[in-house]
Design a protein around this motif. Sequence first.
Motif, PDB file in Angstrom:
ATOM      1  N   ASP A  22     128.511  55.984  33.234  1.00  0.00           N
ATOM      2  CA  ASP A  22     128.318  54.554  33.418  1.00  0.00           C
ATOM      3  C   ASP A  22     128.874  53.858  32.190  1.00  0.00           C
ATOM      4  N   ARG A  23     129.802  52.932  32.419  1.00  0.00           N
ATOM      5  CA  ARG A  23     130.421  52.191  31.332  1.00  0.00           C
ATOM      6  C   ARG A  23     130.404  50.702  31.634  1.00  0.00           C
ATOM      7  N   ASP A  24     130.251  49.931  30.580  1.00  0.00           N
ATOM      8  CA  ASP A  24     130.311  48.481  30.664  1.00  0.00           C
ATOM      9  C   ASP A  24     131.744  48.098  31.043  1.00  0.00           C
ATOM     10  N   PRO A  25     131.945  47.317  32.122  1.00  0.00           N
ATOM     11  CA  PRO A  25     133.296  46.970  32.544  1.00  0.00           C
ATOM     12  C   PRO A  25     133.992  45.994  31.603  1.00  0.00           C
ATOM     13  N   VAL A  26     133.249  45.379  30.707  1.00  0.00           N
ATOM     14  CA  VAL A  26     133.837  44.408  29.790  1.00  0.00           C
ATOM     15  C   VAL A  26     134.330  45.070  28.514  1.00  0.00           C
ATOM     16  N   CYS A  27     133.489  45.885  27.882  1.00  0.00           N
ATOM     17  CA  CYS A  27     133.846  46.446  26.574  1.00  0.00           C
ATOM     18  C   CYS A  27     134.092  47.956  26.597  1.00  0.00           C
ATOM     19  N   GLY A  28     133.674  48.635  27.665  1.00  0.00           N
ATOM     20  CA  GLY A  28     133.887  50.068  27.763  1.00  0.00           C
ATOM     21  C   GLY A  28     132.794  50.928  27.170  1.00  0.00           C
ATOM     22  N   ARG A  40     125.715  43.307  41.291  1.00  0.00           N
ATOM     23  CA  ARG A  40     126.535  43.858  42.375  1.00  0.00           C
ATOM     24  C   ARG A  40     127.699  42.908  42.612  1.00  0.00           C
ATOM     25  N   TYR A  41     128.885  43.491  42.716  1.00  0.00           N
ATOM     26  CA  TYR A  41     130.075  42.714  43.027  1.00  0.00           C
ATOM     27  C   TYR A  41     130.967  43.577  43.900  1.00  0.00           C
ATOM     28  N   ARG A  42     131.338  43.051  45.042  1.00  0.00           N
ATOM     29  CA  ARG A  42     132.174  43.772  46.016  1.00  0.00           C
ATOM     30  C   ARG A  42     131.596  45.151  46.352  1.00  0.00           C
ATOM     31  N   GLY A  43     130.267  45.193  46.493  1.00  0.00           N
ATOM     32  CA  GLY A  43     129.615  46.420  46.919  1.00  0.00           C
ATOM     33  C   GLY A  43     129.408  47.463  45.832  1.00  0.00           C
ATOM     34  N   ARG A  44     129.749  47.135  44.602  1.00  0.00           N
ATOM     35  CA  ARG A  44     129.588  48.092  43.503  1.00  0.00           C
ATOM     36  C   ARG A  44     128.641  47.509  42.459  1.00  0.00           C
ATOM     37  N   GLU A  45     127.785  48.360  41.900  1.00  0.00           N
ATOM     38  CA  GLU A  45     126.884  47.888  40.846  1.00  0.00           C
ATOM     39  C   GLU A  45     127.540  48.053  39.487  1.00  0.00           C
ATOM     40  N   PHE A  46     127.481  46.992  38.698  1.00  0.00           N
ATOM     41  CA  PHE A  46     127.972  47.007  37.323  1.00  0.00           C
ATOM     42  C   PHE A  46     126.789  46.790  36.395  1.00  0.00           C
ATOM     43  N   ARG A  47     126.795  47.517  35.283  1.00  0.00           N
ATOM     44  CA  ARG A  47     125.758  47.346  34.267  1.00  0.00           C
ATOM     45  C   ARG A  47     126.445  47.068  32.935  1.00  0.00           C
ATOM     46  N   PHE A  48     125.727  46.436  32.038  1.00  0.00           N
ATOM     47  CA  PHE A  48     126.324  45.937  30.813  1.00  0.00           C
ATOM     48  C   PHE A  48     125.525  46.365  29.592  1.00  0.00           C
ATOM     49  N   ARG A  55     127.522  38.011  30.568  1.00  0.00           N
ATOM     50  CA  ARG A  55     127.984  36.629  30.741  1.00  0.00           C
ATOM     51  C   ARG A  55     129.497  36.562  30.949  1.00  0.00           C
ATOM     52  N   GLN A  56     130.241  37.373  30.200  1.00  0.00           N
ATOM     53  CA  GLN A  56     131.701  37.387  30.374  1.00  0.00           C
ATOM     54  C   GLN A  56     132.076  37.831  31.780  1.00  0.00           C
ATOM     55  N   PHE A  57     131.405  38.856  32.273  1.00  0.00           N
ATOM     56  CA  PHE A  57     131.664  39.336  33.631  1.00  0.00           C
ATOM     57  C   PHE A  57     131.300  38.261  34.646  1.00  0.00           C
ATOM     58  N   ALA A  58     130.135  37.636  34.489  1.00  0.00           N
ATOM     59  CA  ALA A  58     129.668  36.621  35.435  1.00  0.00           C
ATOM     60  C   ALA A  58     130.605  35.416  35.477  1.00  0.00           C
ATOM     61  N   ALA A  59     131.258  35.111  34.374  1.00  0.00           N
ATOM     62  CA  ALA A  59     132.162  33.962  34.317  1.00  0.00           C
ATOM     63  C   ALA A  59     133.406  34.172  35.179  1.00  0.00           C
ATOM     64  N   ASP A  60     133.852  35.412  35.330  1.00  0.00           N
ATOM     65  CA  ASP A  60     135.045  35.697  36.144  1.00  0.00           C
ATOM     66  C   ASP A  60     135.022  37.149  36.601  1.00  0.00           C
ATOM     67  N   PRO A  61     134.135  37.487  37.530  1.00  0.00           N
ATOM     68  CA  PRO A  61     134.012  38.888  37.943  1.00  0.00           C
ATOM     69  C   PRO A  61     135.292  39.454  38.551  1.00  0.00           C
ATOM     70  N   GLU A  62     136.068  38.620  39.210  1.00  0.00           N
ATOM     71  CA  GLU A  62     137.300  39.105  39.840  1.00  0.00           C
ATOM     72  C   GLU A  62     138.287  39.647  38.807  1.00  0.00           C
ATOM     73  N   LEU A  63     138.349  39.014  37.660  1.00  0.00           N
ATOM     74  CA  LEU A  63     139.231  39.466  36.589  1.00  0.00           C
ATOM     75  C   LEU A  63     138.871  40.884  36.161  1.00  0.00           C
ATOM     76  N   PHE A  64     137.595  41.153  35.982  1.00  0.00           N
ATOM     77  CA  PHE A  64     137.156  42.484  35.580  1.00  0.00           C
ATOM     78  C   PHE A  64     137.258  43.471  36.740  1.00  0.00           C
ATOM     79  N   TRP A  65     136.985  43.013  37.963  1.00  0.00           N
ATOM     80  CA  TRP A  65     137.116  43.872  39.137  1.00  0.00           C
ATOM     81  C   TRP A  65     138.533  44.418  39.230  1.00  0.00           C
ATOM     82  N   ARG A  66     139.508  43.561  39.040  1.00  0.00           N
ATOM     83  CA  ARG A  66     140.907  43.992  39.119  1.00  0.00           C
ATOM     84  C   ARG A  66     141.233  45.019  38.036  1.00  0.00           C
ATOM     85  N   ALA A  67     140.736  44.801  36.827  1.00  0.00           N
ATOM     86  CA  ALA A  67     140.978  45.751  35.734  1.00  0.00           C
ATOM     87  C   ALA A  67     140.344  47.104  36.054  1.00  0.00           C
TER      88      ALA A  67
END
Length: 79
Positions: A22-28, A40-48, A55-67
């Motif tokens: 399990d890794r933070d999608p923002v900082c790794g 949950r975003y697009r059926g996947r759970e993300f933890r931070f 907050r960074q993820f919530a501001a633009d989840p699609e940006l992180f989803w694509r990464a």
Amino acid sequence: MLQSVDVGRRGLDAHRACAGEDRDPVCGMRIDGAGVHPTRYRGREFRFCSDSCARQFAADPELFWRAVARARHGTSPVT
């Protein structure tokens, strides 16, 4: 605000070893336990690792989803 190039690199770092980790999608950072603000975003759970990353993820989840999708599949996701 982060630039998309930075986010793409971070997303790749965050999910380079995604199998079984399990890794933070923002900082790794590795996430132990429940993490902060499970989301949950697009059926996947993300933890931070922190409120700041959540907050960074919530501001633009699609940006992180694509990464994350690029890192996991080596391609851009279908939208």
